[in-house]
Design a protein around this motif. Structure first.
Motif, PDB file in Angstrom:
ATOM      1  N   GLY A  20      24.055  42.589  45.590  1.00  0.00           N
ATOM      2  CA  GLY A  20      25.348  42.424  46.247  1.00  0.00           C
ATOM      3  C   GLY A  20      26.400  43.361  45.681  1.00  0.00           C
ATOM      4  O   GLY A  20      26.085  44.319  44.973  1.00  0.00           O
ATOM      5  N   ARG A  21      27.612  43.064  46.006  1.00  0.00           N
ATOM      6  CA  ARG A  21      28.730  43.904  45.604  1.00  0.00           C
ATOM      7  C   ARG A  21      28.898  43.889  44.081  1.00  0.00           C
ATOM      8  O   ARG A  21      28.846  42.828  43.465  1.00  0.00           O
ATOM      9  CB  ARG A  21      29.992  43.378  46.264  1.00  0.00           C
ATOM     10  N   PRO A  22      29.134  45.056  43.478  1.00  0.00           N
ATOM     11  CA  PRO A  22      29.312  45.088  42.020  1.00  0.00           C
ATOM     12  C   PRO A  22      30.540  44.293  41.573  1.00  0.00           C
ATOM     13  O   PRO A  22      31.550  44.241  42.268  1.00  0.00           O
ATOM     14  CB  PRO A  22      29.507  46.573  41.715  1.00  0.00           C
ATOM     15  N   LEU A  23      30.433  43.708  40.420  1.00  0.00           N
ATOM     16  CA  LEU A  23      31.527  42.990  39.787  1.00  0.00           C
ATOM     17  C   LEU A  23      31.713  43.583  38.403  1.00  0.00           C
ATOM     18  O   LEU A  23      30.759  43.698  37.641  1.00  0.00           O
ATOM     19  CB  LEU A  23      31.201  41.496  39.664  1.00  0.00           C
ATOM     20  N   VAL A  24      32.914  44.003  38.106  1.00  0.00           N
ATOM     21  CA  VAL A  24      33.205  44.534  36.782  1.00  0.00           C
ATOM     22  C   VAL A  24      33.950  43.453  36.018  1.00  0.00           C
ATOM     23  O   VAL A  24      35.000  42.990  36.442  1.00  0.00           O
ATOM     24  CB  VAL A  24      34.068  45.821  36.862  1.00  0.00           C
ATOM     25  N   VAL A  25      33.379  43.037  34.897  1.00  0.00           N
ATOM     26  CA  VAL A  25      33.995  42.037  34.041  1.00  0.00           C
ATOM     27  C   VAL A  25      34.244  42.698  32.697  1.00  0.00           C
ATOM     28  O   VAL A  25      33.317  43.207  32.064  1.00  0.00           O
ATOM     29  CB  VAL A  25      33.088  40.799  33.859  1.00  0.00           C
ATOM     30  N   LEU A  26      35.490  42.731  32.290  1.00  0.00           N
ATOM     31  CA  LEU A  26      35.834  43.352  31.021  1.00  0.00           C
ATOM     32  C   LEU A  26      36.012  42.283  29.956  1.00  0.00           C
ATOM     33  O   LEU A  26      36.814  41.368  30.120  1.00  0.00           O
ATOM     34  CB  LEU A  26      37.132  44.157  31.164  1.00  0.00           C
ATOM     35  N   LEU A  89      41.481  47.625  44.959  1.00  0.00           N
ATOM     36  CA  LEU A  89      40.235  46.870  44.844  1.00  0.00           C
ATOM     37  C   LEU A  89      40.570  45.387  44.737  1.00  0.00           C
ATOM     38  O   LEU A  89      41.636  45.037  44.232  1.00  0.00           O
ATOM     39  CB  LEU A  89      39.482  47.268  43.572  1.00  0.00           C
ATOM     40  N   PRO A  90      39.670  44.537  45.195  1.00  0.00           N
ATOM     41  CA  PRO A  90      39.909  43.116  44.971  1.00  0.00           C
ATOM     42  C   PRO A  90      40.056  42.869  43.471  1.00  0.00           C
ATOM     43  O   PRO A  90      39.241  43.335  42.672  1.00  0.00           O
ATOM     44  CB  PRO A  90      38.646  42.441  45.520  1.00  0.00           C
ATOM     45  N   THR A  91      41.112  42.175  43.094  1.00  0.00           N
ATOM     46  CA  THR A  91      41.425  41.997  41.678  1.00  0.00           C
ATOM     47  C   THR A  91      41.710  40.531  41.379  1.00  0.00           C
ATOM     48  O   THR A  91      42.486  39.895  42.084  1.00  0.00           O
ATOM     49  CB  THR A  91      42.660  42.852  41.301  1.00  0.00           C
ATOM     50  N   VAL A 114      49.707  44.103  41.134  1.00  0.00           N
ATOM     51  CA  VAL A 114      48.511  44.697  41.728  1.00  0.00           C
ATOM     52  C   VAL A 114      48.460  44.180  43.169  1.00  0.00           C
ATOM     53  O   VAL A 114      48.423  42.965  43.385  1.00  0.00           O
ATOM     54  CB  VAL A 114      47.228  44.302  40.966  1.00  0.00           C
ATOM     55  N   PRO A 115      48.494  45.080  44.153  1.00  0.00           N
ATOM     56  CA  PRO A 115      48.505  44.643  45.557  1.00  0.00           C
ATOM     57  C   PRO A 115      47.344  43.711  45.894  1.00  0.00           C
ATOM     58  O   PRO A 115      46.188  44.026  45.625  1.00  0.00           O
ATOM     59  CB  PRO A 115      48.392  45.955  46.339  1.00  0.00           C
ATOM     60  N   GLY A 116      47.667  42.558  46.431  1.00  0.00           N
ATOM     61  CA  GLY A 116      46.659  41.603  46.870  1.00  0.00           C
ATOM     62  C   GLY A 116      45.901  40.892  45.765  1.00  0.00           C
ATOM     63  O   GLY A 116      44.927  40.198  46.041  1.00  0.00           O
ATOM     64  N   ALA A 117      46.318  41.042  44.536  1.00  0.00           N
ATOM     65  CA  ALA A 117      45.602  40.388  43.436  1.00  0.00           C
ATOM     66  C   ALA A 117      45.702  38.876  43.549  1.00  0.00           C
ATOM     67  O   ALA A 117      46.708  38.340  44.001  1.00  0.00           O
ATOM     68  CB  ALA A 117      46.160  40.840  42.085  1.00  0.00           C
ATOM     69  N   ARG A 118      44.645  38.220  43.129  1.00  0.00           N
ATOM     70  CA  ARG A 118      44.650  36.762  43.013  1.00  0.00           C
ATOM     71  C   ARG A 118      44.872  36.451  41.536  1.00  0.00           C
ATOM     72  O   ARG A 118      44.162  36.961  40.672  1.00  0.00           O
ATOM     73  CB  ARG A 118      43.316  36.190  43.475  1.00  0.00           C
ATOM     74  N   THR A 119      45.871  35.636  41.255  1.00  0.00           N
ATOM     75  CA  THR A 119      46.171  35.255  39.878  1.00  0.00           C
ATOM     76  C   THR A 119      45.920  33.762  39.712  1.00  0.00           C
ATOM     77  O   THR A 119      46.447  32.961  40.483  1.00  0.00           O
ATOM     78  CB  THR A 119      47.633  35.594  39.516  1.00  0.00           C
ATOM     79  N   ASP A 120      45.101  33.423  38.736  1.00  0.00           N
ATOM     80  CA  ASP A 120      44.819  32.020  38.430  1.00  0.00           C
ATOM     81  C   ASP A 120      45.289  31.714  37.017  1.00  0.00           C
ATOM     82  O   ASP A 120      45.003  32.465  36.091  1.00  0.00           O
ATOM     83  CB  ASP A 120      43.327  31.728  38.567  1.00  0.00           C
ATOM     84  N   PHE A 121      46.004  30.602  36.884  1.00  0.00           N
ATOM     85  CA  PHE A 121      46.538  30.175  35.597  1.00  0.00           C
ATOM     86  C   PHE A 121      45.637  29.094  35.003  1.00  0.00           C
ATOM     87  O   PHE A 121      45.261  28.149  35.685  1.00  0.00           O
ATOM     88  CB  PHE A 121      47.955  29.640  35.757  1.00  0.00           C
ATOM     89  N   ARG A 146      33.154  34.927  46.399  1.00  0.00           N
ATOM     90  CA  ARG A 146      32.884  34.480  47.777  1.00  0.00           C
ATOM     91  C   ARG A 146      33.979  34.941  48.738  1.00  0.00           C
ATOM     92  O   ARG A 146      33.721  35.185  49.908  1.00  0.00           O
ATOM     93  CB  ARG A 146      32.739  32.966  47.814  1.00  0.00           C
ATOM     94  N   GLU A 147      35.208  35.073  48.235  1.00  0.00           N
ATOM     95  CA  GLU A 147      36.328  35.561  49.066  1.00  0.00           C
ATOM     96  C   GLU A 147      36.194  37.041  49.373  1.00  0.00           C
ATOM     97  O   GLU A 147      36.807  37.540  50.320  1.00  0.00           O
ATOM     98  CB  GLU A 147      37.649  35.333  48.348  1.00  0.00           C
ATOM     99  N   HIS A 148      35.438  37.763  48.564  1.00  0.00           N
ATOM    100  CA  HIS A 148      35.322  39.211  48.702  1.00  0.00           C
ATOM    101  C   HIS A 148      33.863  39.626  48.758  1.00  0.00           C
ATOM    102  O   HIS A 148      33.367  40.325  47.874  1.00  0.00           O
ATOM    103  CB  HIS A 148      36.028  39.903  47.528  1.00  0.00           C
ATOM    104  N   PRO A 149      33.152  39.221  49.822  1.00  0.00           N
ATOM    105  CA  PRO A 149      31.737  39.599  49.915  1.00  0.00           C
ATOM    106  C   PRO A 149      31.598  41.095  50.160  1.00  0.00           C
ATOM    107  O   PRO A 149      32.426  41.711  50.834  1.00  0.00           O
ATOM    108  CB  PRO A 149      31.228  38.787  51.098  1.00  0.00           C
ATOM    109  N   GLY A 150      30.569  41.670  49.599  1.00  0.00           N
ATOM    110  CA  GLY A 150      30.290  43.088  49.806  1.00  0.00           C
ATOM    111  C   GLY A 150      29.321  43.256  50.960  1.00  0.00           C
ATOM    112  O   GLY A 150      28.818  42.280  51.507  1.00  0.00           O
TER     113      GLY A 150
END
Length: 155
Positions: A20-26, A89-91, A114-121, A146-150
């Motif tokens: 599936g779509r790559p996910l970069v986790v830092l 990019l989806p962020t 960041v345009p369109g970023a989703r922020t969770d607290f 799931r919100e950003h399927p590739g």
């Protein structure tokens, strides 16, 4: 494990897994990615292991003090704010409200710019939110994916 060298000569290691779509986790610069191995894998429970926090802190402590000072010094001098609006990019930005290392308002500000970023607290998390709120972290990352399927996910 693959490797790539950046334009300034830094060697980065990466691991490819799944489909599936790559996910970069830092992960943090004083630790490895082994604590992310069980994160964000839909359908797989990731119970917290006994002593996981202690292992995480011990691994961070292995980073030589001179390296920690150099990286933190560079980290606090670099100003990347003008680049944030250019991210296309989806962020997902995860903000730990109880972080004793960095003020939570810094990452929250990043999420706002960041345009369109989703922020969770994460209200009950310190700097290691993936250990402090393991289940919530996994749920947030899984929902984001799931919100950003590739393209491979759409097939």
């Amino acid at each position: 494990m693959g490797q790539v060298r950046t334009s300034d000569g830094i060697q980065l290691h990466h691991e490819e897994a799944g489909a599936g779509r790559p996910l970069v986790v830092l992960h943090g610069w004083t630790s490895s990615g082994r604590f992310l191995d069980r994160s964000a894998r839909p359908g797989r429970a990731r119970p917290r292991r006994h002593g996981e926090r202690e292992l995480f802190l011990a691994e961070m402590a292995e980073c030589p003090p001179s390296a920690r000072v150099a990286v933190m010094s560079d980290h606090t001098r670099a100003d990347w704010r003008d680049l944030l609006p250019a991210i296309d990019l989806p962020t997902l930005v995860c903000v730990a409200r109880q972080d004793a290392v960095f003020d939570w308002r810094g990452p929250a500000w990043v999420g706002e710019h960041v345009p369109g970023a989703r922020t969770d607290f994460f209200e009950d998390s310190g700097h290691a939110l993936l250990l402090d709120e393991t289940e919530r972290f996994d749920d947030v990352v899984t929902a984001f994916l799931r919100e950003h399927p590739g393209p491979a996910d759409d097939a």
